[in-house]
Scaffold this active site. Structure first.
Site, short mmCIF file in Angstrom:
data_model
loop_
_atom_site.label_atom_id
_atom_site.label_comp_id
_atom_site.label_asym_id
_atom_site.label_seq_id
_atom_site.Cartn_x
_atom_site.Cartn_y
_atom_site.Cartn_z
N SER A 69 0.82 -1.20 0.00
CA SER A 69 0.00 0.00 0.00
C SER A 69 0.86 1.25 0.00
CB SER A 69 -0.89 0.02 1.23
OG SER A 69 -0.09 0.25 2.37
N LYS A 70 0.24 2.35 -0.23
CA LYS A 70 0.94 3.63 -0.24
C LYS A 70 1.73 3.81 1.04
CE LYS A 70 0.17 5.94 -3.98
NZ LYS A 70 -1.16 5.73 -4.53
N ARG A 71 1.11 3.42 2.12
CA ARG A 71 1.73 3.61 3.43
C ARG A 71 3.05 2.84 3.53
NH1 ARG A 71 3.35 6.04 6.14
NH2 ARG A 71 3.26 6.49 8.36
#
Length: 535
Positions: free
Chosen positions: A269-271
């Site tokens: 994910s982006k995170r």
RNA sequence: GUCCCCUUCGUCUAGAGGCCUAGGACACAUCCCUUUCACGGAUGCGACACGGGUUCGAAUCCCGUAGGGGACGCCA
């Protein structure tokens, strides 16, 4: 127009026996995702292997999330990756249009047909009611889902509400007592009890289809043989099976790929960092290497090879060997593969690809952090670094190409070259601090002697200066270890402590530059603190 | 909560009942090479989630448990 007429409009393809028609069907909602890249590589390989066709279809039925420029970004990403589709709105093809919002009549036709056949129904429930139902279900520990409120409405009532123009959606009428099975190409047979599948919306109240309807209709009329998509779709596949069945169509083959994980085994994910193709491109990963990485983690070569070309992947691929467990996107492996690809580049290819890389960085208007890898903050390159290097390469391409080749041997990605090549250009040279040199050779007089002695001997033999021989002789004369002599000159010539062998460095820098640099160093070579000299 | 998928070294995996005291690659460690870095070479570290079956024999088949992931939207 009727469904039968549409059918005639998109006749079965004339392809060799066993040819696979695949498709990548991204939503234009942002940067192209690494998962899209992975599927595209697989789609491309499957089509190539079988003499089939690979389609790009844009699934833009979520109007609210559609972003301007996203389609271009997707195509650009695929082009960079080297997994180009054969058909699509910008590529041509007889089965278009290839953008869902341009195919709305088809979906409405299909939805209408399903309603007429009694396999779908109009639903007038409001968003508020749906929300309430869901809340209640969750609070009572029931699985959330549509409660079938409008499933058995009186036909007459439906007709009047429809003519009154009441807002409604069309829902799939899922049978109650049945087991729905399908074959997944990598997992085998998968079954669901129909009772756990709720009546999903097929056509939204604005007349735009949901994925469940649109994908099925398109895959059918585009004559897709193999649906490659992420495993998050497994649980809605039974709905699609139903749609195919009720429309009287043969379902395609389904191949659900695994989802890539991050180091913590979560969905990438982006995170957690790096989800877009663009990110890897910014890092200076070569397309061929990235492709290789992608098929390397989703498939095991029969001979255990790690590095092999896309053509070999397409040729040897067996879908049964695709993983059913989500692999971690291992940056170390990617770096390793990229390094191998970089080392095999000829000087010309390297320069070409590297310049393309710099052009890309400049065009995409990077900030300092963009080439920064989380694990290697020291490798950050600032925008200024990028522009300086770009300018230097343009001003002296010949010198630039030589530098690149030497530096690239020691790097795992293009991004590292930006930083690693500085010392060999005039803009990036900073004379070493005398203190630093004193650490290698504490005696200032000897330092001076090393540099002067080298300069003299090196300059006098312009044909084939024996850098190593010269330095060893000096070391012997001064009673110094090789290391002290070599490091002193290394620091003086480059300003940094890690470089290729000095003979290579000297050849790279050329006599004039060496002279200039050493002259600069000689001005301050005696300035190290006395205390350190005494050591 | 319900359903679905998955489970071999830290990571990617090989393995489809005996060839497995489980093989390879990345990473890591040590050593060799060596003027630093890198390359290369050698060695090492290191896994069948757990519990029951089936079988002469199980990493491989079956069942449970645990863990992970995914889905349950007028998102895709």
């Amino acid at each position: 127009m009727t469904l039968a007429e549409v059918e005639a409009l998109y006749p079965p393809r004339k392809l060799p026996e066993g040819a696979e028609v695949t498709r990548i069907a991204p939503s234009p909602t942002g940067m192209p995702h690494i998962g899209t890249g992975m599927q595209a590589v697989l789609d491309r390989a499957l089509a190539d292997k079988s003499g089939g066709v690979f389609i790009l279809r844009i699934e833009d039925t979520d109007l609210a999330r559609t972003q301007e420029g996203a389609v271009e970004a997707i195509i650009d990403g695929l082009r960079w990756l080297g997994a180009m589709p054969d058909e699509g709105d910008t590529f041509g093809g007889d089965y278009g249009p290839y953008t869902q919002t341009a195919r709305l009549p088809l979906y409405r036709l299909a939805a209408q047909h399903l309603v007429e056949q009694g396999h779908a129904y109009h639903c007038f429930c409001t968003a508020e009611r749906l929300e309430l139902v869901r809340k209640t279900q969750v609070s009572q520990h029931q699985s959330p889902g549509y409660d079938g409120h409008c499933r058995n409405l009186d036909p007459a009532e439906v007709a009047t509400r429809l003519t009154a123009g009441e807002k409604n959606v069309i829902r799939l009428k899922v049978p109650k007592d049945e087991t729905i099975s399908f074959h997944d190409e990598v997992r085998g047979n998968i079954s669901f009890e129909a009772s756990v599948i709720d009546d999903s919306v097929l056509l939204k109240s604005d007349g735009i289809p949901t994925y469940h309807l649109a994908a099925a209709v398109d895959d059918h009329f585009m004559r897709v043989t193999t649906v490659v998509r992420g495993e998050e779709w497994i649980s809605s596949t039974p709905k699609h099976i139903l749609v195919y069945r009720y429309l009287g169509w043969e379902p395609p083959k389904f191949l659900h790929t695994v989802l890539l994980r991050d180091k913590n085994r979560r969905k990438l994910s982006k995170r957690s960092g790096d989800t877009s193709l663009t990110w890897f491109r910014k890092q200076g990963i070569m397309p061929a290497a990235f492709r290789n990485f992608l098929y390397r983690i989703m498939w095991a070569h029969p001979e255990g090879k790690d590095i092999y070309p896309m053509s070999e992947f397409a040729e040897k691929l067996q879908v049964s060997g695709l993983p059913s467990t989500g692999p971690v996107a291992d940056m170390d492996l990617l770096s390793f593969i990229n390094g191998r690809y970089m080392n095999e580049l000829s000087a010309q290819e390297l320069e070409k690809q590297f310049m393309e890389y710099l052009d890309f960085l400049i065009a995409s208007n990077l900030t300092a952090d963009d080439t920064l890898h989380q694990d290697q903050p020291s490798q950050a390159a600032t925008r200024e670094d990028i522009l300086d290097l770009h300018k230097a390469l343009r001003e002296d391409p010949k010198h630039g190409a030589e530098v690149l080749q030497v530096v690239a041997q020691r790097c795992a990605r293009f991004g590292e070259i930006i930083f690693g090549s500085r010392a060999y250009f005039d803009y990036g040279y900073t004379p070493p601090a005398p203190e630093r040199m004193a650490k290698e050779c504490p005696d200032a007089a000897k330092r001076r002697r090393i540099l002067e002695g080298f300069l003299e001997a090196y300059a006098s033999d312009a044909q084939a200066p024996e850098v190593e021989g010269i330095l060893k002789a000096i070391g012997k004369e001064l009673g110094l270890k090789d290391r002290a002599v070599f490091m002193t000159l290394r620091l003086a010539m480059t300003g940094v402590a890690r470089t290729p062998p000095l003979s290579e460095v000297a050849a790279l820098l050329k006599l004039e530059r060496v002279k200039k640099r050493l002259a600069m160093v000689l001005e301050t070579v005696d300035d190290a603190p006395a205390a350190q000299q005494a050591q």
